[in-house]
Design a protein around this motif. Structure first.
Motif, PDB file in Angstrom:
ATOM      1  N   GLY A 193       0.808  -1.367   0.116  1.00 15.58           N
ATOM      2  CA  GLY A 193      -0.152   0.021   0.123  1.00 15.58           C
ATOM      3  C   GLY A 193       0.872   1.157  -0.149  1.00 15.58           C
ATOM      4  N   LEU A 194       0.287   2.319   0.567  1.00 13.35           N
ATOM      5  CA  LEU A 194       1.011   3.543   0.487  1.00 13.35           C
ATOM      6  C   LEU A 194       0.549   4.446   1.546  1.00 13.35           C
ATOM      7  CD1 LEU A 194      -0.317   6.079  -2.176  1.00 13.35           C
ATOM      8  CD2 LEU A 194      -1.642   4.184  -1.550  1.00 13.35           C
ATOM      9  N   LEU A 195       1.013   5.551   1.815  1.00 10.31           N
ATOM     10  CA  LEU A 195       0.476   6.494   3.013  1.00 10.31           C
ATOM     11  C   LEU A 195       0.160   5.632   4.344  1.00 10.31           C
ATOM     12  CD1 LEU A 195      -1.484   9.184   0.771  1.00 10.31           C
ATOM     13  CD2 LEU A 195       0.918   9.630   2.009  1.00 10.31           C
ATOM     14  N   TRP A 196       1.142   4.950   4.867  1.00 13.47           N
ATOM     15  CA  TRP A 196       0.706   4.099   6.005  1.00 13.47           C
ATOM     16  C   TRP A 196       0.244   5.150   7.364  1.00 13.47           C
ATOM     17  CZ3 TRP A 196       5.451   0.417   5.594  1.00 13.47           C
ATOM     18  CH2 TRP A 196       5.197  -0.658   4.816  1.00 13.47           C
ATOM     19  N   PRO A 197      -0.434   4.704   8.167  1.00 12.90           N
ATOM     20  CA  PRO A 197      -1.157   3.378   7.930  1.00 12.90           C
ATOM     21  C   PRO A 197      -2.584   3.517   7.319  1.00 12.90           C
ATOM     22  CG  PRO A 197      -1.650   4.787  10.115  1.00 12.90           C
ATOM     23  CD  PRO A 197      -0.980   5.401   9.616  1.00 12.90           C
ATOM     24  N   ASP A 198      -2.908   4.776   6.909  1.00  6.91           N
ATOM     25  CA  ASP A 198      -4.433   4.824   6.250  1.00  6.91           C
ATOM     26  C   ASP A 198      -4.491   4.073   4.909  1.00  6.91           C
ATOM     27  OD1 ASP A 198      -3.248   7.384   7.740  1.00  6.91           O
ATOM     28  OD2 ASP A 198      -5.341   8.012   7.418  1.00  6.91           O
ATOM     29  N   GLY A 199      -3.269   3.911   4.252  1.00  2.00           N
ATOM     30  CA  GLY A 199      -3.503   3.143   3.061  1.00  2.00           C
ATOM     31  C   GLY A 199      -2.752   1.888   3.058  1.00  2.00           C
ATOM     32  N   ASN A 200      -2.630   1.206   4.095  1.00  2.00           N
ATOM     33  CA  ASN A 200      -2.001   0.103   4.250  1.00  2.00           C
ATOM     34  C   ASN A 200      -2.803  -0.900   3.658  1.00  2.00           C
ATOM     35  OD1 ASN A 200      -1.581  -2.649   5.947  1.00  2.00           O
ATOM     36  ND2 ASN A 200       0.234  -1.422   6.480  1.00  2.00           N
ATOM     37  N   TRP A 201      -1.972  -2.137   3.140  1.00  2.00           N
ATOM     38  CA  TRP A 201      -2.590  -3.263   2.391  1.00  2.00           C
ATOM     39  C   TRP A 201      -3.800  -3.946   3.251  1.00  2.00           C
ATOM     40  CZ3 TRP A 201      -2.544  -8.323   4.347  1.00  2.00           C
ATOM     41  CH2 TRP A 201      -1.614  -8.504   5.267  1.00  2.00           C
ATOM     42  N   GLU A 202      -3.602  -3.778   4.271  1.00  2.00           N
ATOM     43  CA  GLU A 202      -4.720  -4.580   5.310  1.00  2.00           C
ATOM     44  C   GLU A 202      -6.160  -3.630   5.337  1.00  2.00           C
ATOM     45  OE1 GLU A 202      -2.998  -4.583   8.987  1.00  2.00           O
ATOM     46  OE2 GLU A 202      -2.504  -6.777   8.670  1.00  2.00           O
ATOM     47  N   ASN A 203      -6.166  -2.570   4.660  1.00  2.00           N
ATOM     48  CA  ASN A 203      -7.287  -1.508   4.652  1.00  2.00           C
ATOM     49  C   ASN A 203      -7.514  -1.145   3.151  1.00  2.00           C
ATOM     50  OD1 ASN A 203      -9.076   0.181   4.901  1.00  2.00           O
ATOM     51  ND2 ASN A 203      -8.339   1.413   6.571  1.00  2.00           N
ATOM     52  N   TRP A 204      -7.932  -2.347   2.347  1.00  2.00           N
ATOM     53  CA  TRP A 204      -8.153  -1.920   0.963  1.00  2.00           C
ATOM     54  C   TRP A 204      -8.930  -0.949   0.469  1.00  2.00           C
ATOM     55  CZ3 TRP A 204      -5.984  -2.934  -3.550  1.00  2.00           C
ATOM     56  CH2 TRP A 204      -4.705  -3.514  -3.799  1.00  2.00           C
ATOM     57  N   PRO A 205     -10.103  -0.663   1.248  1.00  2.00           N
ATOM     58  CA  PRO A 205     -11.196   0.501   1.031  1.00  2.00           C
ATOM     59  C   PRO A 205     -10.464   1.649   0.801  1.00  2.00           C
ATOM     60  CG  PRO A 205     -12.223  -1.119   2.289  1.00  2.00           C
ATOM     61  CD  PRO A 205     -10.907  -1.611   2.392  1.00  2.00           C
ATOM     62  N   ASN A 206      -9.549   2.005   1.893  1.00  2.00           N
ATOM     63  CA  ASN A 206      -8.852   3.374   1.851  1.00  2.00           C
ATOM     64  C   ASN A 206      -7.696   3.267   0.697  1.00  2.00           C
ATOM     65  OD1 ASN A 206     -10.305   4.218   3.935  1.00  2.00           O
ATOM     66  ND2 ASN A 206      -8.562   4.448   5.462  1.00  2.00           N
ATOM     67  N   LEU A 207      -6.897   2.038   0.572  1.00  2.00           N
ATOM     68  CA  LEU A 207      -5.822   2.348  -0.491  1.00  2.00           C
ATOM     69  C   LEU A 207      -6.613   2.250  -1.866  1.00  2.00           C
ATOM     70  CD1 LEU A 207      -3.088   1.443  -1.470  1.00  2.00           C
ATOM     71  CD2 LEU A 207      -3.632  -0.954  -1.253  1.00  2.00           C
ATOM     72  N   ALA A 208      -7.607   1.825  -2.088  1.00  2.00           N
ATOM     73  CA  ALA A 208      -8.347   1.800  -3.346  1.00  2.00           C
ATOM     74  C   ALA A 208      -8.845   3.340  -3.729  1.00  2.00           C
ATOM     75  CB  ALA A 208      -9.682   1.006  -3.530  1.00  2.00           C
ATOM     76  N   ALA A 209      -9.151   4.101  -2.629  1.00  2.00           N
ATOM     77  CA  ALA A 209      -9.860   5.337  -2.561  1.00  2.00           C
ATOM     78  C   ALA A 209      -8.608   6.290  -2.846  1.00  2.00           C
ATOM     79  CB  ALA A 209     -10.578   5.590  -1.336  1.00  2.00           C
ATOM     80  N   LEU A 210      -7.426   6.116  -2.380  1.00  2.00           N
ATOM     81  CA  LEU A 210      -6.282   7.045  -2.417  1.00  2.00           C
ATOM     82  C   LEU A 210      -5.789   6.597  -3.917  1.00  2.00           C
ATOM     83  CD1 LEU A 210      -4.394   6.114   0.828  1.00  2.00           C
ATOM     84  CD2 LEU A 210      -5.337   8.341   0.042  1.00  2.00           C
ATOM     85  N   LEU A 211      -5.632   5.401  -4.423  1.00  2.00           N
ATOM     86  CA  LEU A 211      -5.093   5.107  -5.764  1.00  2.00           C
ATOM     87  C   LEU A 211      -6.193   5.898  -6.704  1.00  2.00           C
ATOM     88  CD1 LEU A 211      -4.168   1.316  -5.549  1.00  2.00           C
ATOM     89  CD2 LEU A 211      -2.415   3.452  -5.472  1.00  2.00           C
ATOM     90  N   ASN A 212      -7.411   5.706  -6.667  1.00  2.00           N
ATOM     91  CA  ASN A 212      -8.414   6.392  -7.424  1.00  2.00           C
ATOM     92  C   ASN A 212      -8.286   7.903  -7.337  1.00  2.00           C
ATOM     93  OD1 ASN A 212      -9.189   4.008  -8.692  1.00  2.00           O
ATOM     94  ND2 ASN A 212     -10.970   3.730  -7.350  1.00  2.00           N
ATOM     95  N   ALA A 213      -7.777   8.345  -6.356  1.00  2.00           N
ATOM     96  CA  ALA A 213      -7.620   9.890  -6.157  1.00  2.00           C
ATOM     97  C   ALA A 213      -6.672  10.340  -7.167  1.00  2.00           C
ATOM     98  CB  ALA A 213      -7.679  10.300  -4.847  1.00  2.00           C
TER      99      ALA A 213
END
Length: 371
Positions: A170-190
């Motif tokens: 993921g990226l921007l830990w901990p918010d976009g960590n791989w364990e939080n895919w909804p957040n990770l997806a939202a960041l990547l789509n942004a």
């Protein structure tokens, strides 16, 4: 059949959008569409007196030397607020202008950090550290838009853009960590939305490390599809001395290109031309033969690049877009170290650059080209 046809159309669109003005020039017209180098270290190297020479010893501009040898793309990383000011928006704009003046394509690599982001660390920029998630997502979007729009406004539009660097975890830990895919997806789509708002023709790359690990790539991109992550191209890092055999790399490339119907591009690879050291800091790779059959010599480095390039060229359906050599210009110049906060740091990578300890271009560049 429809899916295959759509994938081929997308691949053609990627090549057209990212095709440098002078892509057909140079010593070989049958090379991969993208024959690139990450030159993120170049501005700092030059500031500290770095010198670059062609293979015949003539001093010149590193980008011009690489381009004349057949390379047609550059990759530039961008940090948010680096302590030393290098790899910032300002530096990316300057290097992009030089590369585009030569007719080279441009891949911008967003790290979304003030320093290195990779599978082992995805640290937030200091300015974003206390932001709630919605504000963090907006900061990522706005930063991406700001850099890409500035490039477009100066006439050096990015042809490709990475939303994050080596995103295994993921990226921007901990918010976009791989364990939080909804957040990770939202960041990547942004990030995707920001890139497309600047230019619909800029192709968005999602980049993982460990390029021979098919289990990783299937898990990651299957999950990304589940959460509706949008992208155009799959990017990989593959270092043969770390990431597995050339055969496993080939198998993974072939599989993901077919499974997801996307073009693939090797955005990071390298190999040592010597086991010696040139700056007093122990090199990251010190073996005299890091991968069996490929010694740490100029000839071994060139042979490895031919092998890696052929792997990408062999991806079925023409989905193998090309190769970027990582940190081609990171030579042993005092002051041009790995740590932006420590001017005395070395880089540990100078034995893997594309310029030798005598500052001359190595024969490795020919490995990018069909023989």
């Amino acid at each position: 059949m429809r899916r295959i046809f759509a994938a081929l159309l997308l691949c053609a669109a990627v090549l057209t959008a990212g095709q440098p003005a002078h892509a057909g020039t140079g010593p070989d017209h049958d090379g991969l569409p993208i024959r690139g180098a990450d030159v993120s270290s170049l501005a700092k190297s030059e500031a500290f007196g770095g010198i670059y020479r062609s293979s015949n010893g003539k001093r010149g501009d590193a980008l011009a030397i690489l381009h004349s040898a057949g390379l047609n793309y550059v990759r530039l990383k961008v940090w948010v607020n680096p302590v030393d000011g290098y790899n910032s928006k300002t530096q990316v704009l300057r290097l992009a202008k030089r590369a585009k003046a030569l007719g080279m394509g441009l891949l911008v690599d967003f790290h979304y950090s003030d320093s290195w982001a990779d599978p082992g660390k995805q640290n937030k920029p200091a300015a974003w550290s206390a932001l709630p998630f919605d504000a963090l997502k907006k900061a990522l979007h706005d930063h991406t838009y700001d850099v890409l729009n500035a490039l477009k406004r100066q006439g050096t539009k990015a042809d490709m853009v990475q939303i994050g660097n080596e995103l295994n975890g993921g990226l921007l830990w901990p918010d976009g960590n791989w364990e939080n895919w909804p957040n990770l997806a939202a960041l990547l789509n942004a990030g995707y939305d920001a890139a497309k708002a600047v230019s619909r023709s800029t192709k968005v790359v999602l980049h993982l490390a460990d390029g021979a690990d098919n289990g990783l790539y299937r898990w990651w991109f299957d999950t990304a599809a589940t959460y509706g992550v949008r992208y155009d191209v799959i990017g990989l890092s593959y270092y043969s001395y770390w990431h597995g055999t050339l055969e496993a790399f080939q198998a993974n490339l072939n599989d993901v290109a077919s499974r997801y119907g996307k073009p693939v591009v090797l955005v990071e690879t390298a190999y040592p031309f010597t086991a010696a050291d040139d700056d007093g800091l122990e090199n990251i790779i010190t073996s005299t033969e890091p991968y069996p059959g490929y010694p740490a010599t100029p000839e071994g480095q060139a042979a490895m690049m031919r092998a890696v390039t052929e792997v990408v060229r062999s991806v079925p359906g023409g989905r193998g877009l090309g190769v970027f050599y990582w940190e081609a210009t990171w030579t042993g110049v005092p002051g041009n170290g790995w740590d932006p906060a420590d001017p005395s740091s070395g880089n540990g990578w100078e034995n893997q650059a594309l310029f030798g300890f005598d500052d001359r271009l190595l024969p490795t560049v020919k490995g990018f080209l069909r023989r």
